[in-house]
Design a protein around this motif. Sequence first.
Motif, PDB file in Angstrom:
ATOM      1  N   MET A   1      29.804  29.912 -88.011  1.00  0.00           N
ATOM      2  CA  MET A   1      29.792  31.346 -88.301  1.00  0.00           C
ATOM      3  C   MET A   1      29.948  31.599 -89.788  1.00  0.00           C
ATOM      4  SD  MET A   1      32.347  32.866 -85.430  1.00  0.00           S
ATOM      5  CE  MET A   1      32.104  34.600 -85.721  1.00  0.00           C
ATOM      6  N   LYS A   2      29.249  32.626 -90.275  1.00  0.00           N
ATOM      7  CA  LYS A   2      29.410  33.060 -91.665  1.00  0.00           C
ATOM      8  C   LYS A   2      30.390  34.224 -91.673  1.00  0.00           C
ATOM      9  CE  LYS A   2      25.437  33.260 -94.063  1.00  0.00           C
ATOM     10  NZ  LYS A   2      23.986  33.406 -94.345  1.00  0.00           N
ATOM     11  N   VAL A   3      31.511  34.027 -92.362  1.00  0.00           N
ATOM     12  CA  VAL A   3      32.595  35.000 -92.314  1.00  0.00           C
ATOM     13  C   VAL A   3      32.922  35.506 -93.718  1.00  0.00           C
ATOM     14  CG1 VAL A   3      35.008  35.378 -91.631  1.00  0.00           C
ATOM     15  CG2 VAL A   3      33.551  33.858 -90.272  1.00  0.00           C
ATOM     16  N   LEU A   4      33.091  36.819 -93.824  1.00  0.00           N
ATOM     17  CA  LEU A   4      33.493  37.456 -95.093  1.00  0.00           C
ATOM     18  C   LEU A   4      34.877  38.080 -94.923  1.00  0.00           C
ATOM     19  CD1 LEU A   4      33.021  38.826 -97.925  1.00  0.00           C
ATOM     20  CD2 LEU A   4      31.912  40.693 -96.677  1.00  0.00           C
ATOM     21  N   VAL A   5      35.784  37.778 -95.854  1.00  0.00           N
ATOM     22  CA  VAL A   5      37.102  38.425 -95.877  1.00  0.00           C
ATOM     23  C   VAL A   5      37.100  39.403 -97.046  1.00  0.00           C
ATOM     24  CG1 VAL A   5      39.590  38.078 -96.197  1.00  0.00           C
ATOM     25  CG2 VAL A   5      38.254  36.425 -94.850  1.00  0.00           C
ATOM     26  N   VAL A   6      37.468  40.651 -96.788  1.00  0.00           N
ATOM     27  CA  VAL A   6      37.508  41.680 -97.836  1.00  0.00           C
ATOM     28  C   VAL A   6      38.929  41.764 -98.397  1.00  0.00           C
ATOM     29  CG1 VAL A   6      37.229  44.142 -98.329  1.00  0.00           C
ATOM     30  CG2 VAL A   6      35.636  42.975 -96.783  1.00  0.00           C
ATOM     31  N   GLY A   7      39.052  41.653 -99.724  1.00  0.00           N
ATOM     32  CA  GLY A   7      40.338  41.748-100.397  1.00  0.00           C
ATOM     33  C   GLY A   7      40.458  40.664-101.452  1.00  0.00           C
ATOM     34  N   GLY A   8      41.582  40.648-102.159  1.00  0.00           N
ATOM     35  CA  GLY A   8      41.680  39.655-103.232  1.00  0.00           C
ATOM     36  C   GLY A   8      43.105  39.364-103.665  1.00  0.00           C
ATOM     37  N   GLY A   9      44.046  39.414-102.727  1.00  0.00           N
ATOM     38  CA  GLY A   9      45.443  39.134-103.073  1.00  0.00           C
ATOM     39  C   GLY A   9      45.973  37.908-102.338  1.00  0.00           C
ATOM     40  N   GLY A  10      47.298  37.753-102.370  1.00  0.00           N
ATOM     41  CA  GLY A  10      47.934  36.614-101.715  1.00  0.00           C
ATOM     42  C   GLY A  10      47.710  36.629-100.213  1.00  0.00           C
ATOM     43  N   ARG A  11      47.714  37.811 -99.638  1.00  0.00           N
ATOM     44  CA  ARG A  11      47.471  37.959 -98.204  1.00  0.00           C
ATOM     45  C   ARG A  11      46.078  37.429 -97.835  1.00  0.00           C
ATOM     46  NH1 ARG A  11      47.552  44.037 -97.035  1.00  0.00           N
ATOM     47  NH2 ARG A  11      45.979  43.938 -98.663  1.00  0.00           N
ATOM     48  N   GLU A  12      45.087  37.807 -98.621  1.00  0.00           N
ATOM     49  CA  GLU A  12      43.717  37.364 -98.336  1.00  0.00           C
ATOM     50  C   GLU A  12      43.572  35.862 -98.570  1.00  0.00           C
ATOM     51  OE1 GLU A  12      44.476  40.094-100.049  1.00  0.00           O
ATOM     52  OE2 GLU A  12      43.774  41.622 -98.638  1.00  0.00           O
ATOM     53  N   HIS A  13      44.320  35.320 -99.550  1.00  0.00           N
ATOM     54  CA  HIS A  13      44.281  33.871 -99.747  1.00  0.00           C
ATOM     55  C   HIS A  13      44.815  33.170 -98.489  1.00  0.00           C
ATOM     56  CE1 HIS A  13      45.130  30.186-102.569  1.00  0.00           C
ATOM     57  NE2 HIS A  13      44.310  29.903-101.573  1.00  0.00           N
ATOM     58  N   ALA A  14      45.922  33.693 -97.941  1.00  0.00           N
ATOM     59  CA  ALA A  14      46.508  33.074 -96.743  1.00  0.00           C
ATOM     60  C   ALA A  14      45.551  33.178 -95.553  1.00  0.00           C
ATOM     61  CB  ALA A  14      47.852  33.737 -96.419  1.00  0.00           C
ATOM     62  N   ILE A  15      44.885  34.311 -95.406  1.00  0.00           N
ATOM     63  CA  ILE A  15      43.920  34.479 -94.305  1.00  0.00           C
ATOM     64  C   ILE A  15      42.751  33.496 -94.491  1.00  0.00           C
ATOM     65  CG2 ILE A  15      42.229  36.091 -93.291  1.00  0.00           C
ATOM     66  CD1 ILE A  15      44.268  38.367 -93.989  1.00  0.00           C
ATOM     67  N   CYS A  16      42.236  33.408 -95.718  1.00  0.00           N
ATOM     68  CA  CYS A  16      41.115  32.485 -95.987  1.00  0.00           C
ATOM     69  C   CYS A  16      41.539  31.035 -95.773  1.00  0.00           C
ATOM     70  CB  CYS A  16      40.602  32.669 -97.418  1.00  0.00           C
ATOM     71  SG  CYS A  16      39.657  34.177 -97.647  1.00  0.00           S
ATOM     72  N   TRP A  17      42.747  30.699 -96.226  1.00  0.00           N
ATOM     73  CA  TRP A  17      43.275  29.328 -96.077  1.00  0.00           C
ATOM     74  C   TRP A  17      43.301  28.930 -94.598  1.00  0.00           C
ATOM     75  CZ3 TRP A  17      47.957  27.914 -93.667  1.00  0.00           C
ATOM     76  CH2 TRP A  17      48.428  26.630 -93.930  1.00  0.00           C
ATOM     77  N   LYS A  18      43.731  29.873 -93.762  1.00  0.00           N
ATOM     78  CA  LYS A  18      43.821  29.589 -92.329  1.00  0.00           C
ATOM     79  C   LYS A  18      42.416  29.566 -91.689  1.00  0.00           C
ATOM     80  CE  LYS A  18      45.920  28.950 -88.425  1.00  0.00           C
ATOM     81  NZ  LYS A  18      46.477  27.636 -88.107  1.00  0.00           N
ATOM     82  N   LEU A  19      41.572  30.506 -92.059  1.00  0.00           N
ATOM     83  CA  LEU A  19      40.207  30.534 -91.499  1.00  0.00           C
ATOM     84  C   LEU A  19      39.423  29.282 -91.882  1.00  0.00           C
ATOM     85  CD1 LEU A  19      38.958  34.217 -91.992  1.00  0.00           C
ATOM     86  CD2 LEU A  19      39.476  33.057 -89.823  1.00  0.00           C
ATOM     87  N   ALA A  20      39.683  28.772 -93.092  1.00  0.00           N
ATOM     88  CA  ALA A  20      38.948  27.589 -93.570  1.00  0.00           C
ATOM     89  C   ALA A  20      39.250  26.371 -92.696  1.00  0.00           C
ATOM     90  CB  ALA A  20      39.312  27.302 -95.023  1.00  0.00           C
ATOM     91  N   GLN A  21      40.354  26.421 -91.944  1.00  0.00           N
ATOM     92  CA  GLN A  21      40.712  25.301 -91.060  1.00  0.00           C
ATOM     93  C   GLN A  21      40.015  25.397 -89.709  1.00  0.00           C
ATOM     94  OE1 GLN A  21      45.030  25.194 -90.866  1.00  0.00           O
ATOM     95  NE2 GLN A  21      45.156  25.593 -93.045  1.00  0.00           N
ATOM     96  N   SER A  22      39.336  26.509 -89.457  1.00  0.00           N
ATOM     97  CA  SER A  22      38.671  26.686 -88.166  1.00  0.00           C
ATOM     98  C   SER A  22      37.345  25.939 -88.152  1.00  0.00           C
ATOM     99  CB  SER A  22      38.418  28.171 -87.905  1.00  0.00           C
ATOM    100  OG  SER A  22      37.565  28.303 -86.778  1.00  0.00           O
ATOM    101  N   PRO A  23      37.142  25.066 -87.150  1.00  0.00           N
ATOM    102  CA  PRO A  23      35.851  24.357 -87.090  1.00  0.00           C
ATOM    103  C   PRO A  23      34.684  25.310 -86.874  1.00  0.00           C
ATOM    104  CG  PRO A  23      37.239  23.852 -85.166  1.00  0.00           C
ATOM    105  CD  PRO A  23      38.064  24.695 -86.092  1.00  0.00           C
ATOM    106  N   ARG A  24      34.967  26.519 -86.417  1.00  0.00           N
ATOM    107  CA  ARG A  24      33.892  27.461 -86.114  1.00  0.00           C
ATOM    108  C   ARG A  24      33.424  28.233 -87.341  1.00  0.00           C
ATOM    109  NH1 ARG A  24      36.192  30.927 -82.584  1.00  0.00           N
ATOM    110  NH2 ARG A  24      34.142  31.799 -82.270  1.00  0.00           N
ATOM    111  N   VAL A  25      34.235  28.216 -88.394  1.00  0.00           N
ATOM    112  CA  VAL A  25      33.836  28.923 -89.620  1.00  0.00           C
ATOM    113  C   VAL A  25      33.085  27.935 -90.506  1.00  0.00           C
ATOM    114  CG1 VAL A  25      34.674  30.174 -91.649  1.00  0.00           C
ATOM    115  CG2 VAL A  25      35.820  30.464 -89.447  1.00  0.00           C
ATOM    116  N   THR A  26      31.788  28.114 -90.623  1.00  0.00           N
ATOM    117  CA  THR A  26      30.983  27.161 -91.395  1.00  0.00           C
ATOM    118  C   THR A  26      30.786  27.619 -92.841  1.00  0.00           C
ATOM    119  OG1 THR A  26      29.061  28.245 -90.440  1.00  0.00           O
ATOM    120  CG2 THR A  26      29.728  26.155 -89.457  1.00  0.00           C
ATOM    121  N   GLU A  27      30.777  28.946 -93.040  1.00  0.00           N
ATOM    122  CA  GLU A  27      30.678  29.472 -94.405  1.00  0.00           C
ATOM    123  C   GLU A  27      31.696  30.585 -94.556  1.00  0.00           C
ATOM    124  OE1 GLU A  27      26.739  30.550 -95.869  1.00  0.00           O
ATOM    125  OE2 GLU A  27      25.859  29.183 -94.394  1.00  0.00           O
TER     126      GLU A  27
END
Length: 420
Positions: A1-27
Amino acid sequence: MKVLVVGGGGREHAICWKLAQSPRVTELYCAPGNGGIAQVATCVPIAATDVEAMVRWAKEQAMDFVVVAPDDPLALGMVDALEAEGIRAFGPRKNAAIIEASKAFSKELMRKYHIPTAKYQTFTDEQAALAYIDREGAPIVVKADGLALGKGVTVAATAEEAKAAVRDMMEGGKFGASGRTVVIEECMTGPEVTVLAFADGKTVVPMLSSQDHKRAYDGNQGPNTGGMGAFCPSPNYTPEIAERCMREIFLPTMEAMRAEGRPFQGVLYFGLMLTPDGPKVVEYNARFGDPETQPLMMMLETDLMDIFEACVDGTLDRLTITWKPGAACCLVLASGGYPLSYQKGYPISGLDQVPEWATVFHAGTRLEDGVYTNQGGRVLGVTATGRDLADAVARAYEAARPIHWTDMHFRTDIGKVWVD
Ligand code: AMP
Ligand code: GLY
């Protein structure tokens, strides 16, 4: 899946960090992102509040899923705009995001559906507001109606202080349109606990409880900030209190929003005060908290992408969400002078010496020629897990030790003053 996270703070970094570990998130993409987020996602230079440009980009680039994290784009209806283009989006629609965007709305909702909160009155007339303060006396709490970055609240010890806050908001234009309506409420007492909950419109699943530290300096002194550190779970939040919150606050809020034709999908943030009369709502937010999200993402075991999809699809009741045992703590490293004025652009050293068991979430950094510099008030959130709260706190401080830049400021008592 191609996923976009909107935002640019520490919260969004934590969300991206966790999403990046999902095998289903390819981009994975983040807009606008920041220097640290670039380690786990491709940053896209679009402002989080630019609804039109964001939706256009998501459509052109064929995003399968968009996570809208900050309050402003939610209140502007970014989720509605994405859905109108056929893009699945995590977060409340505009008509549900109002639970955060208008305190007058949320207070009225609680009154109508008997959800425990401080007694209050809403005013658009300054003289009436001042007279109410005279009648009720101090301590008393004055709040700007709209979004004011968590800083539109005055807990006044005297009637004079409360009146000055009203004048500031209603005459001074301190909070612009947000301050034209003020909410004046009873001052509650007791420890504060935050509970973030996943919601799919019908089902609500609380995350671990957490606690923020809003004041700038040790001992809960100084001006309010966006949050100087957070930990989870909260020792104040016993299973009995959790059960009572579910019955008296979380479920009734979900039902109330549904009954009002505003089903809530996304993260519902309950700011609670454990008063002598039981738990009461201090505030609702329509999104993940910052910095509460940082320790929460380190404790979450379940694939975050699965949770996001279940919220959007209305299938949260079929998902089991699990958490690691122990605790986690996020220590915020801020620019000297924050939340008032501060200097930007100092090089940050020591990031390469942070132990690998800790995670440094970036809130306000930029990467230039291989060097990170401070670019915001809150700069880094050094986050660690531990076997219990004391251990997690000690490990977060230990992990932060090598990090340095000119005028760097942090509190030395995060996780140590959890009883108010
Ligand atoms: P808010 O932006 O509504 O979360 O308010 C910011 C902070 O002000 C809260 O975290 C509380 O510490 C405090 N506060 C807000 N409302 C009340 C209240 N009614 N009684 C006591 N403290 C309050
Ligand atoms: N940590 C407080 C907030 O996100 O509103």
